[in-house]
Design a protein around this motif. Structure first.
Motif, PDB file in Angstrom:
ATOM      1  N   SER A   1       0.829  -1.207   0.000  1.00 58.93           N
ATOM      2  CA  SER A   1       0.000   0.000   0.000  1.00 58.93           C
ATOM      3  C   SER A   1       0.860   1.252   0.000  1.00 58.93           C
ATOM      4  O   SER A   1       0.577   2.217  -0.732  1.00 58.93           O
TER       5      SER A   1
ATOM      6  N   ARG B   1       0.984   4.049  -3.105  1.00 54.48           N
ATOM      7  CA  ARG B   1       0.534   5.413  -2.838  1.00 54.48           C
ATOM      8  C   ARG B   1       1.640   6.441  -3.062  1.00 54.48           C
ATOM      9  O   ARG B   1       1.352   7.632  -3.195  1.00 54.48           O
TER      10      ARG B   1
ATOM     11  N   LEU C   1      -6.130   3.374  -2.278  1.00 54.47           N
ATOM     12  CA  LEU C   1      -5.124   3.307  -3.336  1.00 54.47           C
ATOM     13  C   LEU C   1      -5.564   4.101  -4.560  1.00 54.47           C
ATOM     14  O   LEU C   1      -6.757   4.306  -4.785  1.00 54.47           O
TER      15      LEU C   1
END
Length: 499
Positions: A207, A211, A259
């Motif tokens: 994640s 990002r 996301l």
């Protein structure tokens, strides 16, 4: 294989896929889990059907089934809302561990004393059918307006309980003397702990990377998310942990991390999940030999009756009563313990390991799954209404897609306002977005315009919101809060918790 044979194979596979996709409409209208339709296609193509295809490779079926299960668990994890799972996590964990133990004990006893199976075979059947199937649960429950606590518990349980059951079935099917129960329990807990740690770590790292690193094409984000989920499974399995728990937890972490290009990622994962289900169920249907099932119908019905009416309700009552879950919710969760392709896949493990009567075990599990899924799936909505558990009062969450603007150090948020959103009727100025964010564009009824501060938002609107890097998260949080609580969300205590 010649080019001509390859073309024929592609034609057959395409036709089967088109039939299976069309069958989704049948399953969605009837309330039946789609697995029954796909299993029927596989049986029809098999050696007793019109296709007359002879297929008996249990090892290949197991390998493909494991791969499909990884994809299905990843898709389920991506769609699991942390805000729904967090309050019920202890209850779901209890069902996935203690509940499985109760179910195995009761069902194995029935298989031993009622059917006359040896204890090893009885325990294998008890373990195989004790796992609720993630694909069946996800496909049915997400169409029923139930309270968040019920759906959260059942989805988390189905995502968690595959891991201990796989370990248990493999241990019981492996040749050699059975381990003491406390040794087996220690092994299961250790593998679950390793899988959980790896899954959470891989999900967080994945994640963070997605990002903070802008990929050159939006289509790469869905591929990257699924690749990270598969990495979690592989890392967990190589570390002698539970790869299935690792992939589910990694996907759940990514699914709640806001996301970039999230709707596209969900759509890709959903399509991939359908493909995995179709292929897995058709293959399992091919493995069945219908003319051999006759002698095992009565034993399967008897074991399934004990599982459905005794083992599952007992495990739910014992595990959920300490959490003061109302009896109506316990009743629904007792009936919602859907079995699907996972038990049938697990039934191939003793076949591969050469366990005595393994073919009979497979046949009993197959009949049990088909019959009781046919009974339980369509009746779940009816039971929910009878127990007054229908919940359509919650405002639908906003669909927000984020596209990073790397060179501009900002983000373009695409916001879809659903019909039940409390953002309907709110003026643009009343959104009170952070400094550095603004609504720049609105698409309404096929027409687009630049809004004024006094423009009133309506259900069905699509908004384009520009936000700088520092306020991107705060902007999305505020939008979600208004979608749930209206323009007074900040004073009413409504937050913008993620999916």
């Amino acid at each position: 294989m010649t080019v001509h044979h390859l073309n024929q194979l592609l034609l057959v596979c395409s036709l089967v896929l088109l039939i299976a996709v069309a069958a989704v409409r049948i399953s969605s209208r009837s309330g039946l889990p789609s697995l029954l339709v796909y299993l029927g296609i596989g049986v029809a193509m098999g050696q007793d059907g019109v296709g007359d295809i002879h297929f008996d490779n249990a090892e290949l079926t197991q390998v493909i089934g494991y791969a499909a299960l990884v994809v299905i668990l990843a898709e389920g994890g991506l769609g699991t809302k942390w805000k729904e799972v967090k309050p019920v996590l202890p209850a779901a964990t209890a069902l996935a561990l203690a509940g499985v133990a109760v179910s195995v004990g009761v069902t194995a006893s029935a298989a031993h004393y009622l059917i006359g199976l040896e204890w090893r075979q009885a325990l294998i059947i008890g373990a195989v059918v004790s796992s609720t199937d993630a694909a069946a649960v996800f496909s049915v429950l997400r169409k029923i307006p139930l309270p968040a606590r019920v759906t959260g518990t059942l989805e988390a349980e189905s995502g968690f309980n595959d891991a201990p059951v796989v370990i248990l079935v493999v241990s019981l099917s492996t040749a050699g003397p059975a381990e003491h129960w406390y040794v087996l329990l220690g092994v299961i807990l250790l593998e679950l702990a390793i899988g959980a740690a790896i899954g959470l770590a891989v999900g967080w790292l994945g994640s963070w990377g997605l990002r903070h690193v802008a990929l050159p094409a939006s289509g790469l984000y869905p591929i990257a998310v699924m690749a990270i989920a598969v990495v979690a499974y592989a890392a967990g399995a190589l570390a002698h942990g539970s790869g299935f728990l690792a992939v589910y937890l990694a996907a759940m972490v990514m699914g709640n991390a806001r996301l970039p290009h999230w709707p596209a990622t969900r759509g890709f994962a959903d399509g991939l999940g359908w493909m995995a289900q179709i292929g897995m169920f058709v293959l399992l249907g091919l493995l069945v030999t219908p003319h051999e099932l006759g002698d095992d119908i009565v034993p399967a019905l008897a074991i399934g009756l004990v599982l459905t009416m005794v083992a599952r309700p007992l495990s739910v009552v014992l595990c959920l009563s300490p959490f003061r879950v109302p009896w109506q919710e316990q009743a629904l969760m007792s009936w919602a313990g859907l079995r699907g392709a996972v038990p049938i896949i697990l039934a191939t493990i003793p076949m591969v390991e050469g366990v005595d009567a393994s073919r009979r075990i497979f046949n009993i599990v197959f009949i049990l799954v088909v019959v009781y899924t046919l009974v339980q799936g369509p009746t779940l909505p009816w039971l929910g209404r009878k127990l007054h558990l229908g919940d359509g009062s919650e405002a639908a969450d906003l669909g927000i897609e984020s596209a990073p603007l790397e060179r501009l150090r900002g983000h373009l948020l695409s916001v879809a306002i659903p019909g039940e959103s409390k953002m309907h009727g709110v003026e643009v100025a009343e959104l009170r977005l952070p400094h550095g964010a603004a609504v720049t564009f609105i698409v309404r009824a096929g027409e687009s315009f630049v809004p004024l501060p006094t423009t009133i938002l309506q259900r069905g609107d699509e908004l384009l919101v520009v936000a700088t890097d520092p306020v991107r998260d705060a902007t999305e949080s505020r939008l979600r809060a208004v979608g749930r609580g209206g323009k007074l969300a900040g004073w009413l205590g409504t937050d913008g918790a993620s999916r």
